[in-house]
Write a protein that holds these residues in place. Structure first.
Motif, mmCIF file in Angstrom:
data_model
loop_
_atom_site.group_PDB
_atom_site.id
_atom_site.type_symbol
_atom_site.label_atom_id
_atom_site.label_comp_id
_atom_site.label_asym_id
_atom_site.label_seq_id
_atom_site.Cartn_x
_atom_site.Cartn_y
_atom_site.Cartn_z
ATOM 1 N N ARG A 15 0.797 -1.229 0.000
ATOM 2 C CA ARG A 15 0.000 0.000 0.000
ATOM 3 C C ARG A 15 0.831 1.280 0.000
ATOM 4 O O ARG A 15 0.275 2.370 -0.132
ATOM 5 N N THR A 16 2.148 1.147 0.169
ATOM 6 C CA THR A 16 3.025 2.320 0.053
ATOM 7 C C THR A 16 4.070 2.151 -1.044
ATOM 8 O O THR A 16 4.870 3.062 -1.270
ATOM 9 N N ARG A 17 4.053 1.021 -1.740
ATOM 10 C CA ARG A 17 5.127 0.743 -2.691
ATOM 11 C C ARG A 17 5.172 1.746 -3.834
ATOM 12 O O ARG A 17 6.243 2.077 -4.344
ATOM 13 N N LEU A 246 -0.614 9.091 -0.478
ATOM 14 C CA LEU A 246 -0.737 7.832 0.250
ATOM 15 C C LEU A 246 -2.052 7.137 -0.063
ATOM 16 O O LEU A 246 -2.109 5.897 -0.166
ATOM 17 N N LEU A 247 -3.106 7.898 -0.223
ATOM 18 C CA LEU A 247 -4.399 7.324 -0.601
ATOM 19 C C LEU A 247 -4.332 6.723 -2.002
ATOM 20 O O LEU A 247 -4.826 5.611 -2.237
ATOM 21 N N ALA A 248 -3.702 7.435 -2.938
ATOM 22 C CA ALA A 248 -3.581 6.920 -4.307
ATOM 23 C C ALA A 248 -2.757 5.637 -4.336
ATOM 24 O O ALA A 248 -3.082 4.681 -5.060
ATOM 25 N N ALA A 249 -1.687 5.588 -3.546
ATOM 26 C CA ALA A 249 -0.841 4.388 -3.497
ATOM 27 C C ALA A 249 -1.614 3.208 -2.929
ATOM 28 O O ALA A 249 -1.508 2.071 -3.426
ATOM 29 N N LYS A 250 -2.385 3.452 -1.885
ATOM 30 C CA LYS A 250 -3.182 2.373 -1.284
ATOM 31 C C LYS A 250 -4.245 1.867 -2.248
ATOM 32 O O LYS A 250 -4.444 0.656 -2.401
ATOM 33 N N ASP A 251 -4.924 2.779 -2.928
ATOM 34 C CA ASP A 251 -5.976 2.373 -3.866
ATOM 35 C C ASP A 251 -5.391 1.555 -5.016
ATOM 36 O O ASP A 251 -6.012 0.588 -5.485
#
Length: 330
Positions: A15-17, A246-251
């Motif tokens: 989710r953070t990659r 961070l939200l975009a990475a998680k999604d």
């Protein structure tokens, strides 16, 4: 205008990659991603404030609110969530056949303030008749002697908390019956080795955790992301930029989990397990933001206060940078 350079210390997560790889870039920020073990990140951030941005234990962050000026401000980003019924272990001959039997026992914990242990003490008190002050706690190194606590806390006199000897470890004390149980985020080495003297308090962990979620609707939050206070005070816009990224990475990670062309992780039934999780917990079971997590956060903050870790009962909205709780209407 030059982009702001920030260092972000965080674990190795799907989710953070995208932030680590640079496929998602926060507005106006060049991010140096330091992939570190969570214990190292928490220790270095709490003790020395080494990073501009870091993953942090939810409990440690709430403990830090006692300090003025407050050293950090959090984003409603939850890099770790985990049911923790599987974090309770007991000695096979300690007379513990159910969680209710923990009352009056000797329970080890690496640090009293660990988030996983705050959750489990609260759950034991709320649902299994084990008040926080009904047991004796023993703190210290789990696998290596002499653990140093990340942050000192003043606790009520009603709690019985002792440091174990500097030459002992909690894992060994559990195996040898010197403590009756152990609450810990990491699986203790005797259990990993198949030592018959150590077993889980909840023998069917998955069933217990599903029942807990069905009764409470809570998927426990373990970690948040914090910005060092001096960075936030100088650059208020950083909170919204980081939150969006961070939200975009998680999604993106969530979408990729459902790619059935090839398994992304070494779990043979990954897709059916994902579908089961969505059916039981909802499609957005790993939600960020305040609104969807207000009840979970309120429960944790109540536990934190009841266990003597926070001087007053905090409200969920008090935890986060105001800029991360608002967004432009499009």
């Amino acid at each position: 205008m030059a982009r702001l350079h920030l260092t972000f210390a965080c674990g190795d997560y799907d989710r953070t990659r995208a932030l680590e790889e640079g496929t998602v870039r926060p507005d106006g920020i060049d991010l140096t991603y330091l992939r570190l073990p969570v214990e190292e990140t928490f220790f270095r951030m709490m003790r020395h404030q080494e990073f501009e941005v870091a993953e942090m234990s939810l409990s440690s962050y709430v403990v830090s609110l006692r300090t003025e000026p407050r050293p950090f401000v959090a984003l409603p980003v939850f890099t770790s969530r985990m049911f923790r019924h599987g974090s309770l272990y007991c000695h096979a001959d300690a007379g513990i056949s159910s969680p209710e039997d923990l009352r009056g026992k000797r329970i080890g914990t690496p640090e009293y303030q660990l988030t996983a242990c705050v959750w489990m003490r609260g759950i034991l008190a709320d649902r299994h008749g084990v008040p926080v002050d009904s047991v004796s706690y023993f703190t210290g190194g789990q696998e290596t002697p002499g653990r140093i606590e990340k942050a000192g806390v003043d606790l009520p006199d009603s709690l019985r908390i002792s440091r174990i000897p500097e030459d002992r470890t909690l894992a060994r004390m559990l195996a040898e019956g010197e403590i009756d149980a152990l609450c810990t985020p990491r699986v203790p080495s005797p259990f990993v080795a198949g030592d018959p003297r150590v077993r889980r308090v909840f023998p069917d962990v998955v069933a217990a955790e599903k029942e807990y979620y069905a009764a409470t609707g809570i998927f426990p939050i373990m970690h948040v992301v914090v910005i060092r206070r001096d960075v936030h005070d100088r650059h208020r816009w950083v909170a919204q930029s980081l939150y969006k990224a961070l939200l975009a990475a998680k999604d993106a990670a969530h979408r990729n989990l459902y790619d059935t062309s090839a398994l992304r992780f070494m779990l043979p039934w990954l897709t059916p397990q994902l579908e089961e999780a969505r059916a039981l917990l909802g499609t957005d079971y790993w939600s960020y933001g305040l609104d969807a997590n207000r009840g979970t956060l309120a429960t944790f903050l109540r536990y934190h206060h009841e266990q003597g870790l926070s001087a007053r009962l905090w409200q969920p909205e008090e935890l986060f940078a105001p800029e991360s709780l608002e967004s432009a209407v499009i």
